[in-house]
Design a protein around this motif. Structure first.
Motif, PDB file in Angstrom:
ATOM      1  N   ASP A  97       0.854  -1.184   0.000  1.00 50.86           N
ATOM      2  CA  ASP A  97       0.000   0.000   0.000  1.00 50.86           C
ATOM      3  C   ASP A  97       0.890   1.234   0.000  1.00 50.86           C
ATOM      4  O   ASP A  97       1.404   1.653   1.028  1.00 50.86           O
ATOM      5  CB  ASP A  97      -0.923   0.008   1.221  1.00 50.86           C
ATOM      6  N   TYR A  98       1.071   1.811  -1.198  1.00 47.39           N
ATOM      7  CA  TYR A  98       1.884   3.012  -1.337  1.00 47.39           C
ATOM      8  C   TYR A  98       1.030   4.275  -1.262  1.00 47.39           C
ATOM      9  O   TYR A  98       1.550   5.385  -1.416  1.00 47.39           O
ATOM     10  CB  TYR A  98       2.640   2.994  -2.660  1.00 47.39           C
ATOM     11  N   PHE A  99      -0.274   4.116  -1.031  1.00 48.87           N
ATOM     12  CA  PHE A  99      -1.153   5.279  -0.889  1.00 48.87           C
ATOM     13  C   PHE A  99      -0.985   5.900   0.491  1.00 48.87           C
ATOM     14  O   PHE A  99      -0.865   7.103   0.634  1.00 48.87           O
ATOM     15  CB  PHE A  99      -2.607   4.872  -1.132  1.00 48.87           C
ATOM     16  N   ARG A 100      -0.988   5.048   1.502  1.00 48.47           N
ATOM     17  CA  ARG A 100      -0.858   5.534   2.878  1.00 48.47           C
ATOM     18  C   ARG A 100       0.588   5.536   3.377  1.00 48.47           C
ATOM     19  O   ARG A 100       0.984   6.421   4.130  1.00 48.47           O
ATOM     20  CB  ARG A 100      -1.706   4.663   3.812  1.00 48.47           C
ATOM     21  N   ASP A 101       1.355   4.503   2.977  1.00 50.44           N
ATOM     22  CA  ASP A 101       2.741   4.373   3.441  1.00 50.44           C
ATOM     23  C   ASP A 101       2.842   4.432   4.970  1.00 50.44           C
ATOM     24  O   ASP A 101       3.728   5.075   5.531  1.00 50.44           O
ATOM     25  CB  ASP A 101       3.633   5.465   2.815  1.00 50.44           C
ATOM     26  N   PHE A 102       1.924   3.740   5.650  1.00 53.98           N
ATOM     27  CA  PHE A 102       1.984   3.693   7.110  1.00 53.98           C
ATOM     28  C   PHE A 102       3.205   2.912   7.593  1.00 53.98           C
ATOM     29  O   PHE A 102       3.659   3.106   8.723  1.00 53.98           O
ATOM     30  CB  PHE A 102       0.710   3.085   7.679  1.00 53.98           C
TER      31      PHE A 102
END
Length: 269
Positions: free
Chosen positions: A98-103
């Motif tokens: 998940d590179y949208f949030r990068d948590f």
């Protein structure tokens, strides 16, 4: 209709006060079985416990979502392997990128993803390989590249909560992956493109899910006073999906249920 929700986060604390009522409402709406998503070191054991408390109705996955990839240690890997030894745990994941949030940092995400794919490979050495429950957002190229490194060694895979482009959809279908569709379909702001794309998904590769408590369908009427999604709204999603595919809702429901049962190896409800 008999429906199977292939992805419900029923261990979420928003269900702690009324989980039994949530299950009852789902049954009343035709949801006969559910796969409870295990997406972290904390919640994967809870998913198994729920499945064990509701035999033949609830099943579980065991994995670590990319948001939690930083917690994926050797000890965590051993814990996931132990969970996956249980028959009630029917898939490896939720795992992916998940590179949208990068948590979690991207290198940690890729490492945790690869380690969980190796678990899937290893489960197939002793018995039939357990399928993969995959997550991908804004990371398609790296996601496909990592999956390619394990080509020929994995069992079936479903890209859960698909929200991507036409090109991404066909890249998944070309690799024989299944597709999970959620209430994102019903979001006129972000999901409008899916209305056309779902027509291209073969019936034997298409499954439905709520991803509850997230992604309450925006087309539910009357709109509930809260924003919590729950499995009873799967019936609404399948109605929207059938309309977009130009099918009778009974046909869409029956095909999705048969596909889910075959994919996860579920018994009759």
């Amino acid at each position: 209709m008999q429906l199977i929700d292939i992805g419900a986060n029923l261990t979420h604390d928003s269900f702690d006060h009324d989980r039994d009522a949530v299950l009852q409402r789902a049954r009343a709406a035709g949801v006969v079985q559910m796969v409870v998503t295990g997406a972290s070191r904390e919640h994967s054991p809870k998913a198994l416990a729920l499945a064990q408390a509701h035999p033949r109705e609830l099943f579980a996955t065991a994995g670590v979502h990319p948001h939690h990839a930083s917690e994926y240690t050797a000890e965590c890997d051993a814990e996931m392997r132990a969970l996956l030894a249980h028959d009630e745990v029917v898939a490896v994941g939720e795992c992916g990128l998940d590179y949208f949030r990068d948590f979690s940092p991207r290198p940690a995400q890729r490492r945790a993803f690869e380690m969980q794919l190796q678990i899937a490979v290893d489960t197939g050495k002793a018995r039939a390989a357990k399928p993969l429950f995959l997550h991908q957002r804004d990371a398609h190229d790296d996601f496909v590249a990592i999956m390619k490194n394990f080509e020929g060694r994995l069992g079936p895979a479903v890209v859960h909560c698909f929200t991507g482009t036409r090109e991404e959809l066909f890249a998944c279908l070309d690799r024989d992956w299944h597709i999970g569709i959620t209430g994102w379909l019903c979001d006129e702001r972000r999901g409008q493109h899916l209305r056309e794309l779902v027509k291209s998904i073969p019936a034997n590769r298409l499954m439905i899910e709520t991803d509850a408590p997230y992604l309450l369908p925006r087309t539910v009427r009357p709109a509930p006073s809260h924003r919590r999604n729950e499995p009873m709204y799967l019936a609404h999603i399948v109605e929207e999906l059938a309309r977009d595919r130009g099918e009778d809702v009974e046909v869409t429901a029956a095909n999705a249920t048969a596909t889910a049962r075959a994919f996860f190896g579920l018994p009759a409800a």
